[in-house]
Design a protein around this motif. Sequence first.
Motif, short mmCIF file in Angstrom:
data_model
loop_
_atom_site.label_atom_id
_atom_site.label_comp_id
_atom_site.label_asym_id
_atom_site.label_seq_id
_atom_site.Cartn_x
_atom_site.Cartn_y
_atom_site.Cartn_z
N ALA A 182 0.82 -1.22 0.00
CA ALA A 182 0.00 0.00 0.00
C ALA A 182 0.85 1.27 0.00
CB ALA A 182 -0.94 0.00 1.19
N LEU A 183 2.11 1.15 0.42
CA LEU A 183 2.99 2.32 0.38
C LEU A 183 3.16 2.83 -1.04
CD1 LEU A 183 5.88 1.35 2.85
CD2 LEU A 183 3.93 2.84 3.29
N ALA A 184 3.10 1.92 -2.01
CA ALA A 184 3.32 2.31 -3.40
C ALA A 184 2.33 3.37 -3.86
CB ALA A 184 3.25 1.09 -4.31
N ARG A 241 -5.49 -8.20 -4.08
CA ARG A 241 -6.34 -9.10 -3.29
C ARG A 241 -6.75 -8.49 -1.95
NH1 ARG A 241 -1.18 -11.14 -3.37
NH2 ARG A 241 -0.08 -11.36 -1.36
N GLU A 242 -6.06 -7.41 -1.52
CA GLU A 242 -6.40 -6.77 -0.25
C GLU A 242 -7.25 -5.52 -0.49
OE1 GLU A 242 -5.77 -7.64 2.88
OE2 GLU A 242 -4.73 -9.50 2.30
N HIS A 243 -8.36 -5.45 0.25
CA HIS A 243 -9.30 -4.34 0.07
C HIS A 243 -8.63 -2.99 0.29
CE1 HIS A 243 -12.96 -1.94 0.40
NE2 HIS A 243 -12.51 -1.48 1.57
N ALA A 249 -5.39 2.53 -4.06
CA ALA A 249 -4.99 2.68 -5.46
C ALA A 249 -6.08 3.37 -6.27
CB ALA A 249 -4.67 1.31 -6.05
N THR A 250 -7.33 3.14 -5.93
CA THR A 250 -8.44 3.75 -6.65
C THR A 250 -8.44 5.26 -6.48
OG1 THR A 250 -9.76 1.74 -6.41
CG2 THR A 250 -10.97 3.76 -6.90
N ALA A 287 -14.49 5.45 -3.50
CA ALA A 287 -13.09 5.82 -3.61
C ALA A 287 -12.80 6.43 -4.97
CB ALA A 287 -12.20 4.60 -3.38
N ALA A 288 -13.41 5.88 -6.02
CA ALA A 288 -13.22 6.43 -7.37
C ALA A 288 -13.77 7.85 -7.46
CB ALA A 288 -13.89 5.53 -8.40
N ALA A 289 -14.91 8.10 -6.84
CA ALA A 289 -15.50 9.43 -6.88
C ALA A 289 -14.65 10.46 -6.13
CB ALA A 289 -16.90 9.39 -6.27
N ALA A 290 -13.81 9.98 -5.21
CA ALA A 290 -12.95 10.89 -4.45
C ALA A 290 -11.60 11.11 -5.12
CB ALA A 290 -12.73 10.32 -3.05
N ASN A 291 -11.35 10.47 -6.25
CA ASN A 291 -10.07 10.61 -6.93
C ASN A 291 -9.93 12.04 -7.48
OD1 ASN A 291 -7.95 10.52 -9.01
ND2 ASN A 291 -8.05 8.30 -8.75
#
Length: 279
Positions: free
Chosen positions: A201-203, A221-223, A229-230, A252-256
């Motif tokens: 997740a650091l990436a 595979r991890e939520h 990433a989204t 999450a996509a809407a917050a991008n």
Amino acid sequence: MVDSVLTRPAGKEDKAMIAVNPTLPTDVVVLLAADPDPGIRGLIAHRADLGPAERRALTTDPHPDVRLAVSLHPALSEEERARIDYQVPMDHPFVFHPAPEVPRDPRTVRRKALSNHPLLRRQAAGDHLLPPDLVARLAADDDLGVRVLLAQNHPAAPAPLLLRSFLEYTGPGRSHLTTRPGFPTGGLAVFADHQDPEVRALAVRDPETAPAVVERLTQDREHAVRTAATRHPNLPQSRLEALLDDEELAHAAAANPALNPDTIRRLVKTDSRRAGPSA
């Protein structure tokens, strides 16, 4: 009262309370230092008024917890500590602690930071006012607990220490390290394939992570990794718009922040039509 508590069979809790009483008579301290219960001896081992004879006896106590407790006694020299057979626990949580209302004595903190005893250095490492020379010294300490406690608590903890601590420490409070002011963002894309999902997740904290890598991480595979990433602004628009229809990742996509303005307008208008006119 004291005599009855010390002699009755079910007096462990009472004896524990007495052992931490700051006004104990010397003879009671001596008596409890030889108590059959190692828990009581361990409590007594911390007392500043513990006499030299009792300290010497406890340094060779058969119970390791008692030896560890007395090894921290402020009256001991570094040479005396070194002769004690103690084991440093590594299963303790190394977490953030709020600064005390009354700052610790700087001389005491320095003495602990320069000690050969890892637990004393850990105590020093948690001091929020540790001066720069000691920060540099403890950041390179060979004890994991010292390094992580410094990273968790010092406002000027260096970025390399913060990242190293996150990679090496997996106990409670690990995620707090990423909230520290100096936690790095650059260069984290290299962790995109790490086996530890928290490290992967650091990436997505790296603004330079390649779009293809970000897109792949939205299928992790991890939520938590998928969600993070989204939200990444490098996520390709085609994938981002597709995720707006994904029940799990739509919010999450809407917050991008890179979401296309026309798409945002379409989403808002669609939502307004669904809501209908106000009553």
